[in-house]
Write a protein that holds these residues in place. Structure first.
Motif, PDB file in Angstrom:
ATOM      1  N   ALA B 123       0.794  -1.288  -0.101  1.00 25.59           N
ATOM      2  CA  ALA B 123       0.088  -0.121   0.068  1.00 25.59           C
ATOM      3  C   ALA B 123       0.912   1.285  -0.063  1.00 25.59           C
ATOM      4  O   ALA B 123       0.526   2.551  -0.403  1.00 25.59           O
ATOM      5  CB  ALA B 123      -0.905   0.124   1.285  1.00 25.59           C
ATOM      6  N   VAL B 124       2.023   1.091   0.520  1.00 27.48           N
ATOM      7  CA  VAL B 124       2.949   2.613   0.591  1.00 27.48           C
ATOM      8  C   VAL B 124       3.205   2.776  -0.890  1.00 27.48           C
ATOM      9  O   VAL B 124       3.416   4.021  -0.998  1.00 27.48           O
ATOM     10  CB  VAL B 124       3.939   1.941   1.531  1.00 27.48           C
ATOM     11  N   ALA B 125       3.504   1.827  -1.667  1.00 27.78           N
ATOM     12  CA  ALA B 125       4.058   2.071  -3.130  1.00 27.78           C
ATOM     13  C   ALA B 125       3.057   2.423  -3.988  1.00 27.78           C
ATOM     14  O   ALA B 125       3.350   2.631  -5.220  1.00 27.78           O
ATOM     15  CB  ALA B 125       4.940   0.979  -3.425  1.00 27.78           C
ATOM     16  N   ILE B 126       1.747   2.033  -3.666  1.00 31.57           N
ATOM     17  CA  ILE B 126       0.861   2.125  -4.674  1.00 31.57           C
ATOM     18  C   ILE B 126       0.432   3.481  -5.474  1.00 31.57           C
ATOM     19  O   ILE B 126       0.307   3.579  -6.675  1.00 31.57           O
ATOM     20  CB  ILE B 126      -0.643   1.666  -4.137  1.00 31.57           C
TER      21      ILE B 126
END
Lengths: 319, 280
Positions: B123-126
């Motif tokens: 989710a951090v990279a989305i």
């Protein structure tokens, strides 16, 4: 390896000169490693760095890299909002529930299925099955079951005089969400515990029983300590998963009613994709990142250290 | 796994069975409810949630099976899962081979970089991934999902495969090299066939992960033609919000491939998860 016959190549090529061999070695290393490395750096490492970078900007996500630098403003804004405080509270509640209810439940079921009871292989398969179903299938199924008007839950429970709005009531939404999480994930932890239990030599358990220990004492003083590494990993996975919990919440409640089940990942998606506040949303994702990282480092440093020591010495021993 | 050295101690197993039955009911009742509900009329669902249907309405199931969008989503999910898996396992096997069999400066550092990837929440990279894919024109392109899933699948796959490759004795490699095998020949003709159990395990993990992925397809695919099954289910629920029986039928049919695959690959899936858990 009987299929490997001595081919004509073996005769044709004499041993290569050391210099050539060395260059060939590096060529092999590069060629084999590069595709994975490029993909990993481009789509995992770089995006995380970019998320950290863009959290310092006011940015709608368009036009190359962000330019409107605002320092830590996104973070100060974030830490001041009630929604974010709620997100943190939900994280804490879910972690506590998981560690204090779901995991002990999984452990108890694992111990149960470790007994010689008829049909335990079937039970194992059934209990693990929800883990294979996607979060979306699980979420939609339970949103129908928990629906206040036509859902099965109210139909069945009304016999006992229990009826609720479940997902639509801020007071019951978190317990409902937790129930769905337990339905989907306890089988996963149960399997890990069963595998861990299998690594404990039966002789130890039998010896305790021969010495007259009750089954509870045997569990408490032999099985449980020896399951320690497995339990510590299962707690670790559970917490890391909860920090980024998204799919189930998005499908079941969308974070509602009025943010009462919202998680950080849901808030992040709201701001990032619905409101085009990519800089602000990045700040949320950075907080998720830092939470995961800090938790992982502290946990591994202080809790899992004993388990990892064995693993690393083992690794260093070979090649 | 199970040692039946002596006759099992005969204790009273009735309470154990009772608990197992209650837990089994907790797991199965929602699924049975969905299966039977798909055969009911909506008016019947609320009055008779759990009994057998008064009349078996097959229209809900046949309508879904007759709809093109369901099969398109099924195809999209299958295609993406298969290509993701081949790509992940191929790249991870090559890298795992190097990490397992070659000693070189910086190897441990590189390997640590990969293993650290286990701790990076997707989710951090989305958001940056979305921007990146848009820049390269990979939105609404299966490749956008495939490449990203493969990248995030690499750490665990490399760790498991490297562990397995290490366990294959060096003598076999020496024999192969003496017999004229190139490094790739050794890798392709000897190591991979020997590693078949590990390959099966990581493949099953990659297929299940891709099949169930929701967040990434949600942001990458806006056109209906590229939707995967999870996206289709979510959309179907919105479209037929009041037609519960029809949604239940859709859900049940969407469960069939996942549960069928689970029945076939249960051993590898469980093996992979326990290996992944203890090595991660």
């Amino acid at each position: 390896m009987t299929t490997l016959t001595r081919g004509p190549e073996a005769v044709k090529f004499p041993a290569p000169a050391p210099a050539v061999k060395k260059r060939g070695r590096w060529l092999t290393i590069t060629l084999f490693l590069l595709p994975a490395l490029v993909l990993f750096l481009l789509l995992v490492v770089a995006p995380i760095l970019v998320a950290v970078y863009s959290s310092a900007f006011r940015w709608n996500g368009f036009g190359g890299l962000p330019t409107n630098f605002i320092g830590f403003d996104n973070f100060t804004r974030l830490f001041g909002t009630e929604i974010f405080a709620q997100d943190l509270w939900h994280l804490l509640v879910l972690v506590l529930f998981s560690v204090c209810v779901q995991l002990p439940f999984s452990l108890a079921i694992a111990m149960l299925l470790n007994q010689r009871i008829r049909g335990r292989a079937l039970y194992r398969v059934v209990f693990f099955a929800p883990y294979v179903l996607s979060e979306v299938i699980t979420g939609v199924l339970f949103s129908l079951i928990l629906s206040p008007e036509s859902g099965m839950a109210n139909q069945l429970l009304s016999v006992f005089g229990i009826e609720s709005e479940w997902l639509a009531d801020p007071d019951t939404v978190m317990p409902s969400l937790f129930l769905v999480m337990t339905w989907k994930y306890f089988g996963f932890h149960m399997m890990i515990y069963l595998a861990g239990r299998q690594n404990i030599p039966n002789e130890l358990i039998e010896a305790a029983q021969i010495d007259g220990a009750s089954s509870w004492r045997t569990f408490r003083h032999i099985t449980l300590p020896l399951l320690g590494p497995t339990i510590r990993i299962s707690i670790f996975l559970s917490v890391i998963y909860t920090i980024q919990l998204f799919d189930l919440v998005w499908i079941l409640t969308g974070g509602g009613p009025s943010h009462s089940s919202e998680t950080m990942a849901v808030t992040m998606m709201e701001y990032g994709f619905k409101r085009s506040q990519v800089g602000y949303a990045s700040a949320i994702s950075v907080v998720m990142f830092v939470l995961s990282l800090v938790f992982a480092l502290i946990y591994q440093r202080f809790v899992m250290r004993r388990d990892l020591e064995g693993a690393t010495t083992n690794m260093g021993g070979r090649r | 796994m199970i040692h039946r050295k002596k006759a099992p101690a005969r204790t009273n197993t009735l309470p154990l069975h009772a608990i197992a039955w209650v837990v089994g009911a907790f797991i199965l009742i929602p699924v049975i409810y969905a299966f039977l509900g798909g055969f009911k009329a909506n008016s019947e669902l609320s009055g008779n949630p759990f009994g057998l249907p008064e009349t078996w309405v097959t229209a809900n199931y046949t309508d879904v099976l007759g709809s093109g969008s369901f099969w398109l989503q099924m195809w999209n999910s299958t295609f993406i899962a298969v290509v993701t898996t081949v790509l992940t396992v191929a790249l991870a096997a090559l890298a795992g081979f190097i990490f397992a069999r070659y000693a070189f400066r910086g190897r441990e550092l590189l390997f640590t970089v990969f293993t650290a990837g286990l701790m990076f929440p997707f989710a951090v990279a989305i958001l940056p991934i979305f921007v990146l894919l848009r820049t390269f024109g990979l939105l609404d392109n299966p490749l956008g999902v495939i490449l990203t899933q493969a990248a995030f699948g690499l750490p665990l796959t490399i760790i498991i495969l490297r562990g397995f490759f290490r366990s294959i004795p060096g003598e076999i490699e020496e024999a192969a090299i003496i017999d004229g095998c190139t490094p790739f020949g050794f890798f392709w003709r000897i190591l991979l066939p020997m590693a078949r159990p590990a390959i099966a395990t990581v493949s099953v993990l990659a297929i299940v992960g891709s099949w169930n992925n929701f967040m990434l397809p949600l942001v990458v695919f806006s056109e209906e033609a590229s939707w995967t099954l999870p996206l289709g289910i979510q959309q179907f629920q919105g479209q037929y919000a009041s037609d519960t029986a029809r949604i239940l039928a859709y859900l049940v049919l969407a469960m069939v491939p996942a549960l069928g695959f689970y029945a076939l690959a249960e051993r590898h899936l469980v093996g992979g998860i326990t290996a992944g858990a203890t090595k991660g």
